[in-house]
Design a protein around this motif. Structure first.
Motif, mmCIF file in Angstrom:
data_model
loop_
_atom_site.group_PDB
_atom_site.id
_atom_site.type_symbol
_atom_site.label_atom_id
_atom_site.label_comp_id
_atom_site.label_asym_id
_atom_site.label_seq_id
_atom_site.Cartn_x
_atom_site.Cartn_y
_atom_site.Cartn_z
ATOM 1 N N CYS A 154 75.872 44.768 72.437
ATOM 2 C CA CYS A 154 76.250 45.805 73.406
ATOM 3 C C CYS A 154 75.078 46.550 74.030
ATOM 4 O O CYS A 154 75.221 47.098 75.115
ATOM 5 N N HIS A 201 83.414 46.577 74.369
ATOM 6 C CA HIS A 201 82.219 46.545 75.210
ATOM 7 C C HIS A 201 81.634 45.147 75.400
ATOM 8 O O HIS A 201 80.900 44.917 76.364
ATOM 9 N N SER A 202 81.908 44.219 74.500
ATOM 10 C CA SER A 202 81.293 42.896 74.585
ATOM 11 C C SER A 202 82.359 41.812 74.509
ATOM 12 O O SER A 202 82.981 41.612 73.465
#
Length: 284
Positions: A154, A201-202
């Motif tokens: 991230c 987020h990823s």
């Protein structure tokens, strides 16, 4: 009686674990599941000790039970059964973050080798001065600044580069360790929040979390770019510290190489204490 039952349970799980599920090659096998030597290597113990455990001739510590469960990637039910047979409560509280004496000695005994110690959630706990001499670990103000997995998926470092193959190995290791931590510490809210945030987020992490890759080796190579512009390529080897449920990463250069000379220069110019405890707000 429970000691013999524990041994029988370990043998049953070992023989029922497919090599590919723990990242081992399949070909040329004459026995079911894993060999004792393979389980020993994965769990950080000798094949003879595994044999004594299976024969009920040795009583395991809680750390050994956890190490075997991690090595076999046991499900929650099997893990709890192993703990019960060994006479321990299953680890389900908070991820331990104490820097035990064994981990401290490990950092102190390799002053010329960059090393760090992380907990089961991949948060750095302590580093040695040789690791700090690489000067690649910048702080961004994020909550998980000192978390290896977060910084990999991230918030990647500018001075950290890997080939596609090494990155693949590195990512598989991190996901496997986090999945194991969630298994052992199911009630740790910070760990659960970390995984949830990383999945949000990823997209790569989310995909690997749902469909993890097998871990082929607990090592990978990376190039660290020093702020002065020079770079050094090092191989990282992950070493388990089962009793404390910690892990140490050791970074080494090829003997006699230009990288080894460069690393020696970096470490030689390092100053400060031999071991530095770290945390969310930085060294201290």
């Amino acid at each position: 009686m429970e000691q013999f039952e524990f041994g029988a349970a370990v043998r049953q799980l070992r023989e029922g674990t497919s090599p590919e599920s723990v990242g081992l090659p399949v070909g040329g096998r004459r026995v079911r599941g894993l060999r004792r030597e393979e389980l020993g290597d994965l769990a950080g113990m000798s094949a003879d000790y595994v044999r004594r455990l299976e024969q009920g001739r040795s009583h395991p510590s809680a750390g050994v039970v956890n190490a075997i469960a991690r090595a076999l990637r046991a499900g929650r039910a099997d893990y709890e059964r192993l703990c019960a047979l060994a006479g321990y409560a299953a680890a389900s509280g908070q991820v331990p973050t104490d820097l035990g004496p064994g981990a401290l000695r490990l950092l102190e005994r390799f002053p010329d080798t960059p090393m760090f110690v992380s907990d089961a959630a991949m948060n750095l706990i302590a580093v040695n001065s040789a690791f700090l001499s690489l000067e690649h670990w910048d702080l961004t103000g994020d909550r998980w600044d000192w978390n290896v997995a977060w910084r990999t998926f991230c918030d990647p470092f500018n001075g950290f580069r890997q080939s596609a193959a090494d990155a693949t190995d590195h990512e598989a290791i991190l996901v496997a360790r986090l999945r194991g931590a969630v298994l052992r510490y199911s009630s740790d809210r910070a760990l659960a929040e970390l995984v949830d945030e990383m999945r949000t987020h990823s997209s790569m992490f989310d995909t690997l979390w749902r469909e993890p890759r097998p871990v082929s080796a607990y090592e990978s190579s990376a190039t660290f770019v020093h702020p002065d512009g020079e770079a050094v390529t090092l191989v990282g080897n992950l070493l388990a510290i089962p009793g404390d449920d910690l892990a140490a990463l050791m970074l080494t250069a090829a003997p006699g190489s230009a990288d080894a000379s460069r690393l020696s220069e970096m470490v030689g110019s390092a100053s400060g204490p031999a071991v530095v405890r770290v945390g969310q707000s930085g060294p201290g």
